[in-house]
Structure formats: structure tokens, C-alpha cells
Design a protein around this motif. Structure first.
Motif, PDB file in Angstrom:
ATOM      1  N   MET A   1       0.835  -1.214   0.000  1.00 10.60           N
ATOM      2  CA  MET A   1       0.000   0.000   0.000  1.00 10.60           C
ATOM      3  C   MET A   1       0.872   1.267   0.000  1.00 10.60           C
ATOM      4  O   MET A   1       1.860   1.349   0.716  1.00 10.60           O
ATOM      5  CB  MET A   1      -0.892   0.005   1.248  1.00 10.60           C
ATOM      6  N   THR A  31     -11.616   5.174  -8.726  1.00  2.33           N
ATOM      7  CA  THR A  31     -10.974   4.383  -7.660  1.00  2.33           C
ATOM      8  C   THR A  31     -10.675   2.969  -8.147  1.00  2.33           C
ATOM      9  O   THR A  31      -9.629   2.403  -7.830  1.00  2.33           O
ATOM     10  CB  THR A  31     -11.865   4.311  -6.394  1.00  2.33           C
ATOM     11  N   GLN A  32     -11.592   2.430  -8.940  1.00  2.00           N
ATOM     12  CA  GLN A  32     -11.411   1.077  -9.461  1.00  2.00           C
ATOM     13  C   GLN A  32     -10.238   1.014 -10.434  1.00  2.00           C
ATOM     14  O   GLN A  32      -9.439   0.089 -10.396  1.00  2.00           O
ATOM     15  CB  GLN A  32     -12.691   0.595 -10.166  1.00  2.00           C
ATOM     16  N   GLU A  35      -6.898   1.331  -8.596  1.00  2.00           N
ATOM     17  CA  GLU A  35      -6.584   0.092  -7.886  1.00  2.00           C
ATOM     18  C   GLU A  35      -6.102  -0.982  -8.867  1.00  2.00           C
ATOM     19  O   GLU A  35      -5.134  -1.697  -8.597  1.00  2.00           O
ATOM     20  CB  GLU A  35      -7.832  -0.386  -7.134  1.00  2.00           C
ATOM     21  N   GLY A  40      -3.474  -2.943  -6.917  1.00  7.09           N
ATOM     22  CA  GLY A  40      -3.975  -2.908  -5.542  1.00  7.09           C
ATOM     23  C   GLY A  40      -3.121  -2.106  -4.578  1.00  7.09           C
ATOM     24  O   GLY A  40      -3.437  -2.014  -3.395  1.00  7.09           O
ATOM     25  N   LYS A  43      -5.252   2.509  -3.013  1.00  9.38           N
ATOM     26  CA  LYS A  43      -6.701   2.431  -2.792  1.00  9.38           C
ATOM     27  C   LYS A  43      -7.190   3.829  -2.440  1.00  9.38           C
ATOM     28  O   LYS A  43      -6.890   4.355  -1.382  1.00  9.38           O
ATOM     29  CB  LYS A  43      -7.017   1.467  -1.651  1.00  9.38           C
ATOM     30  N   THR A  45      -9.827   6.594  -1.335  1.00 10.85           N
ATOM     31  CA  THR A  45     -11.082   6.687  -0.575  1.00 10.85           C
ATOM     32  C   THR A  45     -11.847   7.904  -1.098  1.00 10.85           C
ATOM     33  O   THR A  45     -11.241   8.819  -1.659  1.00 10.85           O
ATOM     34  CB  THR A  45     -10.810   6.904   0.926  1.00 10.85           C
TER      35      THR A  45
END
Lengths: 110, 229
Positions: A1, A31-32, A35, A40, A43, A45
Motif C-alpha cells: 500500500m 478508484t477502481q 486500484e 492494488g 486504494k 477513498t
């Protein structure tokens, strides 16, 4: 992350890059895509995303289109002419920044 | 993909509203975002349950976080709001300082009359700024700020009318002077009601601002009474 403080400074560039590759996107879609493209690692928010989107819109970099979907409304974002120019400049600046950071982190590679 | 019903969408919209999300555009966006997340959620073994899925998703989205997002968006949408917030605090500070100064001067100087007149006029002028802010906020759908602006109007009007009433010597028993005092006080009430009657303003905000207003009003009344010889 990816750490939040690193992400904060690059979020504008990420959004501009996404929109330069796609005609129009809505918040969740962004956001998709982020990611997916970062495997991944990033991410987003909505707490981080929407204030930046609204700021870019206020600056005339993005424009919006509303679509009614039954009881909810979806807001799509597109780059304006100014946005397209800004996206090119920001991406070039960021590429240069990454290159510089690489030199700093790995001085041997030149 | 899960299917979210209209009733469930209404439920989310109301919940976001109760969390203080009063900006319509942002609420629409977050609502759509949440619905998309719920639609995409996978439930291999347990099956889909709206309430539990929604509660899990929303668990870290408290009042403070919602207020923070909304504040950032409002500021991003309209930079002058930052300056307006500053102006509002300046008005509040100035009103308080003038009130304190007036109380001090009244007891120690014969210049009270002139000073009281000046301060009351100044306060009435500053009262106009929150009113213009109120109109501005209404135009930009900044409802929380609109409530604050109403509060500003009320504070300025109560303080100003209190000082004016004292300057004109309300204790002389003049019905006309008493009427002026009551009139200015009464103007503030509809102003507050206009600002707070919007159906999308959460009840919690109303309770909070009413209590705050009550406390401030009581404080000012106490100051006014205790300053009487």
C-alpha cells in the motif's frame, strides 16, 4: 500500500492521467481504475478523491455531466481544454520528479 | 452483482444526511459511490445482507470525517468562503470586544453616551455583513454556513439592540423605546428560522445551534442585567 502522505501530493496527477486516457469517468470508476492499474497498491477513498475533484472543477480543469440513474445521480468528469494542457504539463513534471528521485535513491544508476 | 433497491438508496441518503452531509452534490456523489461499492461486494458464503454490508462499509465514516470532507469540498468549490469564515470570526471578536469596552467605559467615564452610540452603530453595521453572507451562502447551498451566518446575525442584533436599548435608557419606561428593543430582537428569530428550516439540515445541527444560541442569549442577558446599577 502507498502511504497517504505520498498519495496526497500525487492525486491530482493521477486523476489527470486517468482522464486523459478516458473520455469521462465517475468517482467510483476512478478508484477502481487506480486500484487495477496499481495492482492494488493504491486504494483511493472518497474522502481523498472528492475534495480534489471539486477543486479541479473549481479551477476549470474538469467539467461535469450529470446522469440520473433512478433514485441516484452519477456525476461524470471530463477534462476541459485547460485540463488537457494541465494534464500534459503535470505528467511531464511528475516523470521528471520520479527520475530525480531515482537518482537520489540510487545514485549508482546514472 | 448485488441489486440495491430504491428503499435502500433512500436509507443511505437519509443516513448521510443525518451524518451532516448537507451539500447536495457531494451527497449525490458519495451516495452513488457507496451504492457502487455495495453492488460490487462479493458474498460467496454468507449471501448479501444490505444492513450489515452498509454498516461495515460506513463504520469508519463518522460525523467528524463527513464534516471534514464537506468542509474541504466547500472550500475547494468556493475559495472566498475561507475569507468569509475569517470575517465571521472577526465580527464575533469585534462585537465581544466592543461589549467589554462599553461596560468598562460606562462605569468609569462620562463619555459613555458618545461611546455607546458609536458602538451600537458599529454593531448594527457589522450585523449587515452576516446578512450578506447569509444571502451568499444560500446562493451557494452552503447550508451549514448559512446557519452560522444566521447565528452571526442574531448575535450582532441582540448585542446591538441591547446596547442601543441601554443607550436610549429603556428603564425610563418609554413604550416606544421598549418596542424598538423587542423589534430588533424579533427580527433575529425569523432570520434563524429561515436558515434552519431547510428540510435537509440535520436535526442534530438544529439542536446544537439552538442550544448554543440559548447559552449565548442567556450570557448576554446576564451581562446586561448585571451592568444595571
Amino acid at each position: 500500500m502507498v502511504a497517504n502522505d505520498l498519495l496526497k501530493g500525487t492525486l491530482r496527477t493521477i486523476i489527470l492521467k486517468l482522464l486523459s486516457e478516458n473520455k469521462e469517468l465517475y468517482g467510483y470508476e476512478m478508484t477502481q481504475k487506480v486500484e487495477e492499474q496499481s495492482n492494488g497498491a493504491i486504494k483511493l477513498t472518497f474522502g481523498a478523491l472528492y475534495p480534489v475533484l471539486h477543486k479541479l472543477e473549481a479551477e476549470g480543469i474538469l467539467k461535469t455531466r450529470k446522469q440520473e440513474l433512478g433514485k441516484r445521480t452519477r456525476i461524470y468528469y471530463t477534462l476541459t481544454q485547460l485540463g488537457k494542457k494541465t494534464a500534459t504539463v503535470k505528467m511531464a513534471e511528475f516523470a521528471e520528479f520520479v527520475k530525480t528521485m531515482r537518482y537520489i535513491l540510487h545514485p549508482a544508476i546514472k | 452483482m448485488n441489486v440495491i433497491s430504491e428503499a435502500e438508496i433512500d436509507f443511505i441518503a437519509n443516513d448521510l444526511c443525518s451524518k451532516g452531509l448537507t451539500d447536495q452534490v457531494l451527497r449525490e456523489q458519495i451516495l452513488d459511490h457507496i451504492v457502487c461499492m455495495l453492488e460490487q461486494e462479493e458474498h460467496v458464503s454468507t449471501g448479501y445482507n444490505f444492513i450489515s454490508s452498509y454498516q461495515t462499509l460506513i463504520s469508519d465514516l463518522g460525523y467528524k470525517k463527513v464534516a471534514g470532507i464537506q468542509r474541504e469540498v466547500l472550500l475547494a468549490k468556493n475559495i472566498p468562503l475561507q475569507n468569509l469564515t475569517r470575517i465571521q470570526f472577526m465580527i464575533a471578536g469585534m462585537s465581544t470586544l466592543l461589549l467589554i469596552a462599553w461596560l468598562y467605559v460606562k462605569k468609569s467615564s462620562h463619555m459613555f453616551g458618545i461611546f455607546a452610540f458609536t458602538t451600537s452603530m458599529l454593531l448594527f453595521i457589522t450585523a449587515l455583513v452576516p446578512i450578506s453572507w447569509y444571502i451568499f451562502c444560500q446562493k451557494h447551498q452552503a447550508r451549514k454556513l448559512r446557519l452560522l451566518s444566521c447565528l452571526g446575525c442574531i448575535l450582532a442584533l441582540i448585542t446591538g439592540s441591547g446596547i442601543l436599548a441601554n443607550y436610549l435608557d429603556i428603564r425610563s419606561g418609554s413604550v416606544f423605546l421598549q418596542s424598538i428593543f423587542i423589534f430588533f430582537f424579533c427580527i433575529s428569530v425569523p432570520l434563524f428560522l429561515i436558515g434552519s428550516s431547510h428540510k435537509k439540515v440535520p436535526i442534530s445541527s438544529l439542536v446544537y445551534y439552538n442550544l448554543f444560541l440559548l447559552a449565548v442569549g442567556a450570557g448576554l442577558y446576564h451581562v446586561y442585567i448585571s451592568s444595571q446599577p
